[in-house]
Enzyme design. Sequence first.
Site, PDB file in Angstrom:
ATOM      1  N   GLY A 196      57.098 -21.065  -4.060  1.00  0.00           N
ATOM      2  CA  GLY A 196      57.414 -19.651  -3.840  1.00  0.00           C
ATOM      3  C   GLY A 196      56.182 -18.848  -3.442  1.00  0.00           C
ATOM      4  O   GLY A 196      55.503 -18.304  -4.311  1.00  0.00           O
ATOM      5  N   GLU A 213      45.940 -30.086  -0.025  1.00  0.00           N
ATOM      6  CA  GLU A 213      47.282 -30.622  -0.033  1.00  0.00           C
ATOM      7  C   GLU A 213      47.172 -32.132   0.195  1.00  0.00           C
ATOM      8  O   GLU A 213      46.407 -32.585   1.031  1.00  0.00           O
ATOM      9  CB  GLU A 213      48.073 -29.982   1.107  1.00  0.00           C
ATOM     10  CG  GLU A 213      49.549 -30.054   0.908  1.00  0.00           C
ATOM     11  CD  GLU A 213      50.265 -29.270   2.003  1.00  0.00           C
ATOM     12  OE1 GLU A 213      51.067 -29.886   2.697  1.00  0.00           O
ATOM     13  OE2 GLU A 213      50.005 -28.057   2.142  1.00  0.00           O
TER      14      GLU A 213
END
Lengths: 372, 393
Positions: free
Chosen positions: B136, B253
């Site tokens: 989110g 990531e």
Amino acid sequence: MALILNEEQQMIRQAAREFFQANAPVSQLRALRDSRDPLGYEPSLWQSMMDMGWHAMLIPEQYGGLGMGLSEMGQVLEESGRTLTSSPLLTTGVLGVSSIVFCHNEQLKSEILPAIADGSVSIALAHEETHTHKSVPESVMAEIDGQAFRLTGKKKFVVDGTNANRLIVTAKEGHRTALFLVPSSAKGVTMTKRIMMDSRYAAEISFDRVLVEPELRLDQGERGQDLLEKILDTGRIALSAELLGIGQEAYDRTLAYLKERKQFGVPIGSFQGLQHRAAHLFCELELCKSLIIKTLNAFDEGKDIRVLASMTKSKLSEVVQHTTNEAIQMFGGIGMTDDEEIGFFMKRARVAQQMFGDANFHIHRFASLKGF
Amino acid sequence: MQTQTKSLETFRKETRQWLEDHCPQSMRIPVSSFEETFMGGRNPEFTSEDQRIWFERMRDRGWTAPDWPQVYGGGGLNQQEYRVLKEEMSLINCRAPLWSFGLMMLGPALLQFGTEKQKKKYLTEIARGEVWWCQGYSEPGAGSDLANLQTRAVDKGDHYEVTGQKVWTSYADKADMIFCLVRTDPNASKHTGISFLLIDMTSKGVSTQPIKLISGKSPFCETFFDRVRVSKENIVGAENYGWTIAKYLLTHERSGIGVVAKSIPLYEKALAFNGLKKGPLPDPVLRAEIARWSIDEEAMKLTLERSYDESKEGKEPGAKSSFFKYYSSELNKRKYELLLSCGGHDALVWGNRYEEGKLARDMCRTKGNSIEGGTSEIQLNIISKHILRLPNK
């Protein structure tokens, strides 16, 4: 093989950078141009380059050379691109040497290679016949005359042709491609010097029944066209390495100018309209670096180099064309003046782009080699 | 050094044998997209029995997260062993046993910033594929200007009360948990008042709404928070430290393991559209554009390889990830425009189902490549600032 320079290559690159920056800045090319220098390069500079052994880098040690690969030579060529250094390194040191090294004429190797190494022989490649590059010679004919050959026809865009004491001449012999090593002083050879856009010289040469002895034929026991393609691909890769140096230097200078030049009270490099174009060029040049290092490695590993050579020459030609154009635009009015050096980069780039096939030529060649 | 090399060779041998013995044959056919991979969750859905078996075997070895510590459900492999495992999986085309935002994104953040308790609970759940996480970040008013996010987390003593709206939350309708950027200090400057919060999607006050894209479908949702109660234990890092974590995640990531099918070269597809086995393609302009694209794609691959080689030498990729993101996105968009050109009007079929009009729909979807995860323009800004060091206005 890892896509990074090994220690030796890094050292060669560093030495070449220091040498060219100190001894052959762009102002030297300007001086040669303005004085209409008869040679088009500085003989003392070439002597120093030969003292470093660069002209003999690609000559095997048994023939008096350094026995290095194109990966090492690529470092020197790239750095010479940064300073736009004019010298016979490409013509004699890469094209001349490679032609003799690749051929199967042992006698020629043992005669000519040591003579290149000691500086007594210089070579230019006489191949082009029309206004654009073609791989196959069609109009210069080699007719058999007893044991010997007679060459007739016209060559164009022979870079360094008026300076070299030997010419490698490509010709059509019957249906085949043949290559000959011809003394520039041979009877029937006439030359016209042309000053090119990059302030270097290329010759138009006509051959009128020039007699060539059979032992001066390069292609022996192999297809002449295969040998020629290998020589041309070597030249394409070498020019690409030089183009990378040209592109990077033009880019570095442009970036510095963006930080220094003020308009509307701020550095023009703070404008997003220019930032994004500069950032895009950064990416394109990074892609170019990867192609160069891969192609140089693959060449020295003895792999089939045709596809990579065309990929590299087309990409480098396009990116450096774009980079030099953007450089002049971002320099603005000052970029249009002869006083500013950035224009020299565009001019040399255009010649290097065109030589042995421009981007379009190699895009088509790539597609054909890949079978589509 | 000698013993290390030797034990690495032993590890390679054992790994090769284990994969050979335990990877079902059908799991050795590469997936064409990660969406075919098992994604975990409280209500796991397997597409086949082999997929379930493969996942469970890898999970039990900790090889869903091979380089995480074993105490957190990982495999405890060092970087060399991890590389060997990847290489051995590639050799026989093993699929990834698990693919999730938890593994790729939340995991690296927790490893770096989580408390011991958080690591034990959440990393273990992620590695065991027990919880499906979604992300989110974006909001209607916070896209490229992400730090402008307005979802509020109000301090209520022992808990936060979260109110606001997130957008582009992939698979929010399926996810069990969400990791969120929320504003904890509305008076601080926009980058410094943000915290990184973990919220259970089954909490009272959370609702989702799918978003239909121009391609006709999408995993994306809007996610709404209406006075959602979140325990203070669920904050990662210190309060108002969220932006640092988000930035860390951008460059850390994690890439996945397992093999994705090699795509058929563009020029082969172009030949096939024309019913040809070999060239030249009939349209010389399209042929040149396909060649140009193919060269750029190969050059980009080589650049990633070069960057990998440089990283082994200790060079940090740094802002180069922006360059890779920018260039790869633009390449993929170009590819699909070329494919659409190759296909002519045949490629324009839309149909009722996605598969019927796959090429046209996929092409539409690629337009998002240069928008999601930071637009191309944002990437160019980052390159200008952090690599080129061009001045700010």
